[in-house]
Scaffold this motif. Structure first.
Motif, short mmCIF file in Angstrom:
data_model
loop_
_atom_site.label_atom_id
_atom_site.label_comp_id
_atom_site.label_asym_id
_atom_site.label_seq_id
_atom_site.Cartn_x
_atom_site.Cartn_y
_atom_site.Cartn_z
N CYS A 121 0.79 -1.23 0.00
CA CYS A 121 0.00 0.00 0.00
C CYS A 121 0.82 1.29 0.00
CB CYS A 121 -0.94 0.02 1.21
SG CYS A 121 -2.12 -1.35 1.22
N LEU A 122 2.03 1.26 0.54
CA LEU A 122 2.82 2.49 0.58
C LEU A 122 3.45 2.77 -0.77
CD1 LEU A 122 4.73 2.28 3.99
CD2 LEU A 122 2.77 3.72 3.42
N PRO A 123 3.56 4.04 -1.15
CA PRO A 123 4.28 4.38 -2.38
C PRO A 123 5.78 4.32 -2.15
CG PRO A 123 3.56 6.37 -1.29
CD PRO A 123 3.02 5.23 -0.47
N ARG A 124 6.52 4.21 -3.23
CA ARG A 124 7.98 4.29 -3.11
C ARG A 124 8.37 5.71 -2.73
NH1 ARG A 124 11.45 0.67 -5.13
NH2 ARG A 124 12.92 2.35 -5.63
N LEU A 125 9.30 5.82 -1.80
CA LEU A 125 9.74 7.13 -1.34
C LEU A 125 11.20 7.03 -0.97
CD1 LEU A 125 8.51 9.96 -0.83
CD2 LEU A 125 8.27 9.31 1.57
N GLY A 126 12.06 7.69 -1.77
CA GLY A 126 13.49 7.58 -1.57
C GLY A 126 14.00 8.52 -0.51
N GLY A 127 15.32 8.51 -0.30
CA GLY A 127 15.97 9.44 0.63
C GLY A 127 16.06 10.82 0.01
N ASP A 128 16.95 11.65 0.55
CA ASP A 128 17.04 13.04 0.09
C ASP A 128 17.89 13.20 -1.15
OD1 ASP A 128 19.61 12.75 0.96
OD2 ASP A 128 19.39 14.03 2.73
N GLY A 129 18.44 12.09 -1.65
CA GLY A 129 19.19 12.15 -2.90
C GLY A 129 20.64 12.56 -2.74
N GLU A 130 21.08 12.91 -1.54
CA GLU A 130 22.47 13.31 -1.33
C GLU A 130 23.34 12.08 -1.10
OE1 GLU A 130 23.11 16.35 1.59
OE2 GLU A 130 21.07 17.08 1.37
N ARG A 131 24.58 12.14 -1.56
CA ARG A 131 25.53 11.06 -1.29
C ARG A 131 26.07 11.25 0.12
NH1 ARG A 131 30.03 10.06 -5.58
NH2 ARG A 131 30.25 8.31 -4.12
N ARG A 132 25.90 10.23 0.93
CA ARG A 132 26.32 10.35 2.33
C ARG A 132 26.58 8.95 2.87
NH1 ARG A 132 22.26 12.78 3.89
NH2 ARG A 132 22.99 14.91 3.98
N SER A 133 27.67 8.78 3.57
CA SER A 133 27.94 7.51 4.21
C SER A 133 27.05 7.35 5.43
CB SER A 133 29.41 7.42 4.63
OG SER A 133 29.66 8.34 5.69
N TYR A 134 27.00 6.12 5.93
CA TYR A 134 26.17 5.88 7.12
C TYR A 134 26.68 6.67 8.32
CZ TYR A 134 23.96 3.36 10.97
OH TYR A 134 23.26 3.04 12.11
#
Length: 417
Positions: free
Chosen positions: A185-198
């Motif tokens: 039921c949930l739509p796909r929703l990505g992160g903020d798009g920035e490259r960042r290590s954990y």
């Protein structure tokens, strides 16, 4: 149950997210009224059995710090589904525990991944249209608080039907169902798009406290509010078990229904926030939080005043929490999970401190001492809110732009890889 095209949420999807958050956090509280029963079956003493509660608190704290920020880095639907599925697996570990060590491990791991609820809350805030964000967050948080408050009641009822393990089996099945429904039921929703290590992500989460003044204020207010809330629910069992009430454990568990009435008001607070009254909601919440302890003090020998105090305190806590989330989720949409992680970690610390203080104060001063403690913590929320208004004033509306420029100056070692 898909989101509406204009960015709002359908009622079905909102209900699903609300139920999912409640079921996720409930697993951390099932054991509390069953510690004696669990201890006898597994052959562990009372102090060892009580470690189950500590394991749940520690696991949840780690999850808030280590897992919730991932919502800004990875695809959020997959993250939520994986956390719910993992929680189901770890509940099965608890359900099949043959000794106290296995139960402790299952409890800690369940709490660690149950922070999937704190991925769903900012997910709902992101999907909501700006004009309805307060209502949406209030609805989802109502589900979360109902899960927290009613878990003890449910565990007592299920344990009488099939033993203490039954509650873990049932919750595991429900968590599997939630994982499947969230995936569908949930739509796909990505992160903020920035490259960042954990590690960079975790450093960025901590840096939010430095660069977002409203996060600092609201975290302090909410931490004191939950501390007051925890003082009540920790000491209430002692009060109801002794004179003049002398209630049974099952009757004490049912008292959580009174708190549930207050939790249902979160949606009202959210609607008021959507209409531009977010500061009024916070201020009124802090005043009511403090005043509720007058009724609770009278509740030492009056059930009516005790009920009034419990309902008002829960109502006030929900108003403070919901309005604070409404303020914070508007700051940086691309960093909502990190802001939520920082905020909820501070909130959790406040709640844990309140529980610890309540036990110590009860031993020294009984219910009167507990009421003084709760009133003092509640008054602290009013003081912090007043200081926030003095220091930020009407400039709070510009906080997002200011903090965005500030965060742009975070050194690469903190924000980047």
């Amino acid at each position: 149950m898909r989101p509406h095209a204009e960015g709002g949420l359908s009622r079905g999807l909102l209900l699903l997210m609300s139920v999912a958050t409640g079921l996720a956090v409930a697993g951390n509280y099932f054991a509390q009224p069953l510690l004696d029963l669990i201890g006898r079956e597994l052959g562990v003493g009372p102090s060892a059995a009580a470690l189950v509660v500590t394991a749940a608190q520690g696991g949840y704290a780690l999850g808030l710090i280590l897992l919730v920020p991932l919502g800004d880095l990875v695809e959020r639907r997959r993250l939520a589904m994986c956390l719910y599925a993992a929680t189901a697996v770890f509940l099965l570990v608890s359900a099949t525990a043959v000794n106290g060590t296995v139960l402790l491990a299952g409890t800690a791991l369940t709490a660690l991944t149950s922070v999937g609820a704190q991925v769903v809350v900012p997910f709902a805030a992101t999907l909501a249209a700006p004009a309805e964000r307060g209502r949406v967050v209030g609805t989802v948080m109502t589900g979360l608080m109902l899960g927290l408050l009613l878990a003890r009641t449910a565990s007592g009822a299920l344990s009488e039907l099939g033993g203490w393990r039954t509650v873990y089996w049932v919750n595991a099945l429900l968590m599997v169902l939630m994982a499947v429904l969230l995936r569908v039921c949930l739509p796909r929703l990505g992160g903020d798009g920035e490259r960042r290590s954990y590690l960079g992500l975790l450093r960025s989460t901590v840096a939010m406290f430095r660069y977002e003044p409203l996060l600092r204020w609201r975290s302090g207010i909410a931490a004191l509010s939950l501390a007051s809330f925890s003082v009540l629910w920790t000491a209430l069992t002692f009060l109801l078990a002794g004179s003049p009430y002398e209630w049974s454990e099952s009757a004490i568990g049912l008292f959580g229904l009174a708190g549930a009435v207050g939790a249902l008001t979160a949606m009202v607070a959210g609607r008021l926030a959507d209409r531009g009254f977010v500061q009024i909601v916070t201020g009124a919440g802090t005043v009511l939080l403090t005043a509720s302890w007058l009724a609770l003090a009278a509740g030492a020998r009056s059930l009516i005043w005790l009920l009034v105090g419990v309902i008002v305190l829960d109502l006030a806590h929900q108003a403070v929490l919901n309005s604070s989330q409404n303020v914070l989720y508007a700051l940086r949409p691309e960093a909502r999970n990190r802001i939520n992680s920082a905020f909820m970690t501070a909130l959790f610390v406040g709640g844990a401190a309140g529980s610890a203080l309540a036990s110590a104060v009860w031993a020294l001063g009984g219910w009167s001492g507990v009421c003084v403690l709760g009133a003092t913590l509640s008054a602290g929320t009013l003081v912090l809110w007043g200081l926030e208004r003095v220091t930020t004033g009407r400039a709070a509306g510009k906080s997002s732009n200011t903090s965005a420029r500030d965060l742009g100056r975070i050194p690469a070692t903190t924000e980047g890889e």
